[in-house]
Design a protein around this motif. Structure first.
Motif, mmCIF file in Angstrom:
data_model
loop_
_atom_site.group_PDB
_atom_site.id
_atom_site.type_symbol
_atom_site.label_atom_id
_atom_site.label_comp_id
_atom_site.label_asym_id
_atom_site.label_seq_id
_atom_site.Cartn_x
_atom_site.Cartn_y
_atom_site.Cartn_z
ATOM 1 N N ALA A 1 -19.466 17.215 64.062
ATOM 2 C CA ALA A 1 -19.844 17.159 62.643
ATOM 3 C C ALA A 1 -20.038 18.553 62.046
ATOM 4 O O ALA A 1 -21.034 18.824 61.380
ATOM 5 C CB ALA A 1 -21.095 16.302 62.446
ATOM 6 N N LEU A 2 -19.094 19.452 62.281
ATOM 7 C CA LEU A 2 -19.209 20.794 61.733
ATOM 8 C C LEU A 2 -18.947 20.767 60.227
ATOM 9 O O LEU A 2 -18.012 20.114 59.759
ATOM 10 C CB LEU A 2 -18.198 21.744 62.377
ATOM 11 N N THR A 3 -19.777 21.476 59.493
ATOM 12 C CA THR A 3 -19.586 21.578 58.047
ATOM 13 C C THR A 3 -19.613 23.045 57.664
ATOM 14 O O THR A 3 -20.444 23.809 58.162
ATOM 15 C CB THR A 3 -20.692 20.825 57.292
ATOM 16 N N LYS A 4 -18.678 23.438 56.835
ATOM 17 C CA LYS A 4 -18.654 24.818 56.359
ATOM 18 C C LYS A 4 -18.309 24.813 54.885
ATOM 19 O O LYS A 4 -17.312 24.222 54.470
ATOM 20 C CB LYS A 4 -17.594 25.624 57.134
ATOM 21 N N VAL B 1 -15.951 22.682 50.008
ATOM 22 C CA VAL B 1 -16.343 22.299 51.357
ATOM 23 C C VAL B 1 -15.088 22.374 52.213
ATOM 24 O O VAL B 1 -14.228 21.506 52.166
ATOM 25 C CB VAL B 1 -16.936 20.882 51.380
ATOM 26 N N ALA B 2 -14.970 23.443 52.989
ATOM 27 C CA ALA B 2 -13.747 23.666 53.764
ATOM 28 C C ALA B 2 -13.685 22.726 54.960
ATOM 29 O O ALA B 2 -12.618 22.258 55.334
ATOM 30 C CB ALA B 2 -13.675 25.118 54.219
ATOM 31 N N ASN B 3 -14.833 22.484 55.550
ATOM 32 C CA ASN B 3 -14.937 21.507 56.638
ATOM 33 C C ASN B 3 -16.121 20.604 56.341
ATOM 34 O O ASN B 3 -17.225 21.090 56.089
ATOM 35 C CB ASN B 3 -15.164 22.210 57.993
ATOM 36 N N ASP B 4 -15.868 19.302 56.343
ATOM 37 C CA ASP B 4 -16.917 18.357 55.986
ATOM 38 C C ASP B 4 -17.124 17.419 57.180
ATOM 39 O O ASP B 4 -16.379 16.474 57.375
ATOM 40 C CB ASP B 4 -16.450 17.589 54.732
ATOM 41 N N SER C 1 -23.642 23.479 59.201
ATOM 42 C CA SER C 1 -24.382 22.467 59.950
ATOM 43 C C SER C 1 -23.452 21.889 61.009
ATOM 44 O O SER C 1 -22.262 22.169 61.026
ATOM 45 C CB SER C 1 -24.895 21.367 59.014
ATOM 46 N N GLY C 2 -24.021 21.053 61.863
ATOM 47 C CA GLY C 2 -23.248 20.531 62.983
ATOM 48 C C GLY C 2 -23.387 21.449 64.178
ATOM 49 O O GLY C 2 -24.011 22.520 64.077
ATOM 50 N N PRO D 1 -25.152 22.275 74.046
ATOM 51 C CA PRO D 1 -25.034 23.008 72.775
ATOM 52 C C PRO D 1 -24.899 24.509 73.013
ATOM 53 O O PRO D 1 -25.534 25.049 73.922
ATOM 54 C CB PRO D 1 -26.346 22.698 72.049
ATOM 55 N N ILE D 2 -24.090 25.141 72.180
ATOM 56 C CA ILE D 2 -23.881 26.580 72.332
ATOM 57 C C ILE D 2 -23.652 27.191 70.958
ATOM 58 O O ILE D 2 -23.231 26.499 70.021
ATOM 59 C CB ILE D 2 -22.682 26.870 73.273
#
Lengths: 358, 524
Positions: B18-21, B27-30, B67-68, B76-77
């Motif tokens: 669930a990466l958001t940018k 919103v390039a990545n939702d 987020s994500g 997680p990293i």
């Protein structure tokens, strides 16, 4: 941790317009610090520098007279800078124009030559400046040399050439061996606008130049090709505009206007050739061009602002015994502040995390 | 979206959850998710602007998600920078290489490595890597002398020396000949056979279907589906990518060809050393009503050909370029436009358009000589504006604001503008370099249809493209450019991908290009 400048998209026109004003304020703050460091009351210094000259009709005229060469040269520089050609040698073109124009004044001195002398001098002045300006243009087009360096170095060539002339062949034989030419005849002098006072015909010339340059830069294909060449050279070549012609063109215009300013100054307020005919107008005009956003009307305003630093500097010399270098410091600070403001408006400073070479 | 890969181990090496940018309002990545498993080739599919690059940049530490989270072996990293991602075995080969032309291969590789390894031992390691994975690279050659395919292999070797667990290839085949692509696929298979994971970014559906075990499809910054591309048809994948049926330009309707509009006779251009090949003895005739395509790998003289045609570079023999019966080799761009020729360069920003000028000012670039807009050197802004509006309306150019800077437009919209600017000048010859490079599928289809219609109206069209599928789809005849030479154009129906591919690689023996008809494997 290195810093990086990142181009910002979507810059509001308000911010772009505000940049020169912010630069002025920063300059005043730096100036205040300088006055305090020199042991002067900054409020009094600013009053003498910037307020008092504005209250006196005679100095107001003087302000316009000083702004006149800045305006002429600055508009010429705007042609160059819009095309991304960095003519730093307007001071030399100014001198070259003054010398060539004065040649006619000296050659006709004491003869019965008619009123054609002054217009011919102005024309020669423009030609002299243009020819001097075309040298760095040629060197750039032909050999790829940096016009910044060559145009700057040619300033000193022109200045020493003038020095030689007024100490040698063109020296006034009755001048008690002072290094200066004879005073020009009346037909070789700029007429005064109201028959008296300080304002001379050059002011009209400068204002006409503002109108013409505004039209050429904003409304004609020539202006468009200059702008395009500076903004995207490859697109300009694709559009069919010859880069060499643009380079020659902007240097010729810029040199001609600087040369015109030179002969106007010599035939106007000075009235004769002497070793120093400019308090650095050619360099100060660079600041005027940048502060005026390379727009003729903007340069009209910025020339008046910069002329004020000259007038204020003279006043401060007399009443506060401040050296004239303070004026130079002011002008230099202003230029740096404008350039910095421009960068900060268009770019954002970001820290780069870690050193990466992908 | 459950794990169903049969060749790959079920544990994900690297997983995005669930990466958001966001970039400002965009919103390039939702909430995009992606999991890459050891031993698999995973495709990342999407049109330009779908958010592929943003996702990749977050995977390799160049961007931080808003987020994500990222999971590495299930835990997680965070990758605060590219170095930390590299340390965990994430290697990326970008589309644009970061190599220094003046240095040798081994020097370039050494620059990217920590420590000070002697060049000789490093060259030995490069040779090992080369023989193990079939990557033909010579350590002591100067990078400036290498072909694009070789440079890509240098980048891959550089990554492999870091012993990566995940290798990300960003549109690797867009610069390769079909042959070079094949050998890249073999390398990829070797890598996954060793248990490494490969993330393969592409919009070429056929190769994704052949090569990849799983595919994640993005559209408009959103996760659309995770599918097994081997089970899908190209059309089905295209539908997922575009979200609708992709319109196809109408196939050629046979009509009579007219006068020759462009005639090249022994066109020679000397190389300037720095920028690619010169042109040798090029002959070509394009007649009114036809589209001729020039295929070839980038850097084989296409740029020189375009500049010679557009008049940006004049040629020695004026007779070697004839536009509409007029010798034009000595004419500049404006004079050639006066012969009713139109040109569309490959680079939109900086060549076809001035990025920092408004769109309406950009109209002037190619129309200032046409008489109506500029008269006595004065720009008539009302006529300029109305021409501008005709382009915007007629070619569906979309943008924010009234008249933005060219820089603000998306690639597809700017390309529609640039094409429309030429088409509305009503030319008899259009030369287009990479008409749909980096353009979304809908705009690409529109552009091809427009050019097709122009040809039907009697315009001659020359299309230079590295996209072979595009040329096979809408050109009438295809010639191949290789090392500054051009093969004789062959009707599309009488050639095949294989024959063209051979010619692209430089095999120009007579007849190689004339493979029997019907062998084309072009599926769609």
């Amino acid at each position: 941790m290195p810093l990086r400048l990142e181009r910002q998209e979507n810059i509001s026109t308000l911010r772009l317009a505000a940049a020169p004003l912010v630069a002025l304020v920063v300059t005043l703050i730096v100036g205040a610090v300088m006055f305090v460091a020199l042991g002067h009351d900054p409020v009094r210094a600013f009053t003498i520098y910037f307020i008092e000259p504005l209250g006196d009709p005679w100095t107001l005229q003087e302000l316009v007279v000083k702004a006149c060469p800045l305006l002429l040269i600055g508009i010429g520089l705007a042609f160059c800078y819009r095309a991304n050609r960095w003519n730093i040698g307007a001071e030399g073109q100014y001198v070259a124009g003054a010398v060539l124009g004065s040649w006619l004044a000296l050659a006709t001195h004491g003869t019965e030559a008619g009123p054609w002398v002054l217009p011919a001098m102005l024309l020669l002045g423009a030609i002299g400046g243009a020819l001097w300006g075309l040298i760095p243009a040629f060197l750039r087009v032909r050999f790829g040399s940096s016009e910044i360096l060559t145009s700057l170095m040619l300033v000193y060539v022109a200045q020493y050439g003038l020095d030689y002339l007024v100490r040698g062949p063109w020296k006034d034989p009755q001048g008690f061996n002072f290094p200066q030419s004879v005073t020009f005849d009346d037909v070789a002098l700029m007429p005064l606008l109201f028959g008296e006072g300080r304002l001379h015909g050059g002011v009209i010339l400068a204002l006409v130049t503002v109108v013409v340059a505004t039209f050429v830069l904003g409304r004609t294909l020539i202006g468009f090709s200059i702008e395009l060449g500076g903004s995207a050279p490859r697109a300009a070549a694709f559009a069919g505009f010859d880069e060499k012609r643009v380079t020659y063109g902007v240097f010729a215009v810029s040199g001609a206007l600087a040369g015109l300013a030179g002969i106007v100054e010599v035939a106007g307020p000075i009235g004769q050739l002497q070793p120093t005919i400019s308090p650095g107008y050619g360099f100060t005009a660079i600041i005027a061009a940048m502060l005026g956003r390379l727009h003729p009307v903007g340069i009209l305003v910025s020339s008046l602002v910069l002329a004020l630093t000259y007038i204020g500097g003279e006043a401060a010399q007399i009443s506060m015994r401040l050296p004239f270098d303070v004026t130079r410091v002011f002008q230099g600070t202003l230029l740096i502040a404008i350039l910095a403001a421009d960068v900060l408006v268009r770019y954002r400073i970001r820290r780069v995390e870690g050193a990466s070479h992908a | 979206m459950a794990a169903d890969g049969e060749t790959a181990s079920p544990v994900a090496v690297l997983e995005a959850v669930a990466l958001t940018k966001r970039f400002g309002a965009l919103v390039a990545n939702d909430h995009v998710s992606l999991s890459i498993r050891a031993g698999e080739t995973h495709a990342l599919l999407g049109e330009n602007g779908a958010g592929k690059s943003t996702l990749v940049k977050m995977l390799c530490g160049l961007l931080q998600p808003d987020s994500g989270e990222l999971l590495y072996d299930g835990a997680p990293i965070l990758f605060p920078d590219p170095a930390s991602a590299r340390a965990k075995g994430i290697g990326v080969v970008f589309q644009h290489f970061a190599l220094f032309d003046a240095m040798t291969v081994v020097e370039n590789v050494a620059l990217g490595l920590p420590g000070h390894e002697p060049l000789a031992t490093l060259a030995g390691r490069i040779d090992d890597c080369v023989s193990r994975y079939g990557l033909a690279v010579e350590p002591f050659r100067r990078v400036g002398d290498l072909s694009v395919g070789e440079r890509q292999r240098v980048e891959i070797v550089r990554c492999l020396l870091g012993d990566p667990r995940v290798l990300i290839l960003d549109e690797p085949t867009s610069v390769l000949t079909p042959d070079e692509s094949e050998s890249l696929f073999r390398t990829v298979d070797l890598l996954t056979g060793e248990g490494r994971a490969v993330l393969f970014i592409s919009h070429k559906l056929d190769e994704v279907r052949r090569l990849c075990h799983r595919a994640t499809v993005l559209r408009g910054g959103k996760f659309i589906a995770e599918v097994d591309p081997r089970q899908e048809s190209s059309a089905g994948l295209a539908r997922l990518m575009v979200g609708a049926e992709v319109p196809r330009p109408p196939r050629l309707i046979r009509h009579e060809l007219g006068e020759p509009r462009l005639l090249l006779r022994h066109l020679n251009v000397a190389g300037d050393g720095s920028r690619g090949s010169a042109l040798h003895d090029i002959d070509l005739e394009i007649r009114a009503g036809e589209i001729v395509g020039i295929a070839g790998v980038a850097g084989n003289g296409q740029t020189a050909l375009f500049e010679a045609l557009s008049g940006e570079k004049l040629v020695d023999d004026p007779e070697s370029i004839v536009i509409d019966k007029m010798p034009a080799g000595g004419l500049g761009p404006t004079e050639r436009r006066a012969l009713r020729a139109g040109f569309v360069p490959e680079e939109r920003l900086g060549h076809a358009a001035a990025p920092d000028m408004t769109l309406s000012d950009n109209v002037l670039l190619t129309t200032h000589g046409d008489g109506a807009i500029v008269k006595y050197d004065v720009i008539r802004h009302s006529i300029l504006k109305s021409f501008f509006r005709r382009i915007v309306k007629g070619f569906d150019v979309r943008f924010g604001g009234k008249d933005p800077k060219a820089r603000r437009l998306s690639g597809g919209n700017l390309q529609k503008f640039v094409i429309g600017r030429e088409v509305l000048r009503d030319p008899v010859l259009i030369v287009v370099d990479q008409p749909t490079w980096g353009v979304d599928a809908a705009a690409a289809a529109f552009i091809r249809t427009t050019l097709r219609e122009k040809a039907a109206e009697g315009c001659a069209v020359l299309v230079i493209s590295q996209d072979l599928d595009e040329l096979l789809e809408f050109a009438d005849r295809i010639a191949v450019m290789s090392e500054g030479r051009l093969t004789t154009p062959v009707p599309v129906a009488e050639t095949s991908r294989e024959a063209i591919g051979l010619a692209m690689g430089g095999a120009q023996t007579n007849g190689a290009h004339h493979a029997p008809a019907g062998e084309g494997s072009h599926a769609a």
